[in-house]
Write a protein that holds these residues in place. Structure first.
Motif, PDB file in Angstrom:
ATOM      1  N   SER A 145       0.823  -1.197   0.000  1.00  0.00           N
ATOM      2  CA  SER A 145       0.000   0.000   0.000  1.00  0.00           C
ATOM      3  C   SER A 145       0.864   1.256   0.000  1.00  0.00           C
ATOM      4  O   SER A 145       0.600   2.208  -0.747  1.00  0.00           O
ATOM      5  CB  SER A 145      -0.926  -0.010   1.225  1.00  0.00           C
ATOM      6  OG  SER A 145      -1.723   1.154   1.264  1.00  0.00           O
ATOM      7  N   GLU A 149       1.210   4.100  -3.180  1.00  0.00           N
ATOM      8  CA  GLU A 149       1.018   5.541  -3.018  1.00  0.00           C
ATOM      9  C   GLU A 149       2.283   6.306  -3.382  1.00  0.00           C
ATOM     10  O   GLU A 149       2.213   7.392  -3.962  1.00  0.00           O
ATOM     11  CB  GLU A 149       0.603   5.864  -1.588  1.00  0.00           C
ATOM     12  CG  GLU A 149       0.388   7.345  -1.318  1.00  0.00           C
ATOM     13  CD  GLU A 149      -0.586   7.999  -2.286  1.00  0.00           C
ATOM     14  OE1 GLU A 149      -0.398   9.203  -2.598  1.00  0.00           O
ATOM     15  OE2 GLU A 149      -1.532   7.323  -2.752  1.00  0.00           O
ATOM     16  N   ARG A 152       2.376   6.525  -7.158  1.00  0.00           N
ATOM     17  CA  ARG A 152       1.397   7.506  -7.624  1.00  0.00           C
ATOM     18  C   ARG A 152       1.897   8.931  -7.411  1.00  0.00           C
ATOM     19  O   ARG A 152       1.702   9.808  -8.239  1.00  0.00           O
ATOM     20  CB  ARG A 152       0.073   7.295  -6.895  1.00  0.00           C
ATOM     21  CG  ARG A 152      -0.676   6.047  -7.354  1.00  0.00           C
ATOM     22  CD  ARG A 152      -1.871   5.764  -6.476  1.00  0.00           C
ATOM     23  NE  ARG A 152      -2.707   4.699  -7.040  1.00  0.00           N
ATOM     24  CZ  ARG A 152      -3.680   4.076  -6.383  1.00  0.00           C
ATOM     25  NH1 ARG A 152      -3.926   4.407  -5.113  1.00  0.00           N
ATOM     26  NH2 ARG A 152      -4.383   3.141  -6.968  1.00  0.00           N
ATOM     27  N   ARG A 153       2.528   9.164  -6.271  1.00  0.00           N
ATOM     28  CA  ARG A 153       3.064  10.493  -5.976  1.00  0.00           C
ATOM     29  C   ARG A 153       4.295  10.789  -6.820  1.00  0.00           C
ATOM     30  O   ARG A 153       4.458  11.900  -7.346  1.00  0.00           O
ATOM     31  CB  ARG A 153       3.430  10.581  -4.491  1.00  0.00           C
ATOM     32  CG  ARG A 153       3.917  11.954  -4.040  1.00  0.00           C
ATOM     33  CD  ARG A 153       4.663  11.872  -2.735  1.00  0.00           C
ATOM     34  NE  ARG A 153       5.896  11.108  -2.881  1.00  0.00           N
ATOM     35  CZ  ARG A 153       7.016  11.620  -3.389  1.00  0.00           C
ATOM     36  NH1 ARG A 153       7.062  12.876  -3.820  1.00  0.00           N
ATOM     37  NH2 ARG A 153       8.095  10.881  -3.482  1.00  0.00           N
TER      38      ARG A 153
END
Length: 240
Positions: A145, A149, A152-153
Motif C-alpha cells: 500500500s 502511493e 502515484r506520488r
C-alpha cells in the motif's frame, strides 16, 4: 545484567531483511511481483520477494540477490530505491525482524521463475490485491500500500513514469502509464501539451512508430530532467 550487555543481547536478537515491491505494467494493468512461500512461517502464502541480508553485503546488494534467487529477475535493469523501514515487533513470528523495503519499477518485465525458498513467483494485479485487503504474509500488504502511493506520488513530480516504458515510446504509451497507475483517464491533447512543455521530461528520437492501422506516432525517450516543473498532478482529469 549491565545495561550495555542488555543492549548487546537485544541487538543480537534482531535481524535485518529486505523486501521488494516491484511494479510493472502488463496488458494495461499495474502488476506487482509476488512469490509463494515454500517455508514457514506463512507456508504457501503469497508474499513480496525478499529475505535476510547476509553479513558482508549491503542492503541494496541483498535486495538484488534475493530478487534473483527467488524470482530469476535481474534487478540491474530496474529503477530501484528504498521505500522505508518496517519494524513492528509483531510483524514476524520468528522474532524481532526489521525489514528495509525497496520499490522497483520496470517495463513489461518477463515471467518470473521461483527459486530457493519460493515455490513459485508470479505477477499479480495490484488493484485486485488492494481490493481484497488480505492474504499477503507478514505486513506485506502495508508495504504494498505504501509503495503504491509512493509510485502515484512519484510520477507527479518526477520522470519515474518513463521507467515503465522501453528505451523509446510514444506519448500514448506514456499516457497509459499514468492512467493505469492513477486509475483515471487523461485527455490526450492536454497530456501531450503538458509533457512537451515540461523541459527535459522527454526528447524526440527523430523516428516514428507505424502501427498496423491508424496514423504514425512520434517516438520519444526519457530526457535529462528527473524533477518535473511544473508537476503533472493527478485528480485533474486532464493531466494538467
Amino acid at each position: 545484567m549491565d545495561d550495555w550487555l542488555k543492549d548487546s543481547v537485544e541487538v543480537e536478537a534482531s535481524w535485518v531483511t529486505v523486501d521488494l515491491a516491484i511494479f510493472t505494467i502488463r496488458d494495461d494493468r499495474l502488476m506487482v511481483l509476488l512469490i509463494e512461500r515454500g517455508v514457514e512461517p506463512f507456508l504457501g502464502r503469497p508474499a513480496l520477494p525478499g529475505g535476510y541480508v547476509q553479513k558482508n553485503e549491503t542492503l541494496r546488494d541483498g535486495a538484488l540477490r534475493e530478487l534473483w534467487e527467488e524470482a530469476g529477475i535481474d534487478g540491474g535493469r530496474l529503477h530501484l530505491e528504498q521505500l522505508g523501514a518496517y519494524g513492528d515487533p509483531q510483524r514476524d513470528p520468528r522474532g524481532r525482524v526489521v525489514t528495509i523495503a525497496y520499490l522497483a519499477l520496470g517495463p513489461d518485465l518477463p515471467a518470473p521463475v521461483g527459486g530457493t525458498d519460493a515455490r513459485r513467483a508470479y505477477w499479480a494485479s495490484v488493484s485486485q490485491l488492494m481490493a481484497e485487503a488480505k492474504g499477503l504474509a507478514f505486513d506485506h500488504l502495508a508495504i504494498l500500500s505504501d509503495a503504491l502511493e509512493e509510485v502515484r506520488r512519484k510520477i507527479e513530480y518526477t520522470a519515474a513514469a518513463t521507467a515503465f516504458c522501453g528505451e523509446s515510446f510514444t506519448l500514448s504509451e506514456l499516457r497509459t502509464v499514468y492512467e493505469v497507475i492513477w486509475g483515471e483517464g487523461l485527455d490526450p491533447s492536454n497530456f501531450r501539451r503538458k509533457v512537451l512543455n515540461t523541459v527535459g521530461f522527454v526528447e524526440s528520437t527523430g523516428e516514428r512508430w507505424h502501427p498496423p492501422t491508424g496514423r504514425p506516432a512520434g517516438l520519444y525517450r526519457r530526457g535529462s530532467a528527473w524533477l518535473l516543473s511544473p508537476p503533472l498532478l493527478r485528480g485533474t482529469g486532464n493531466g494538467a
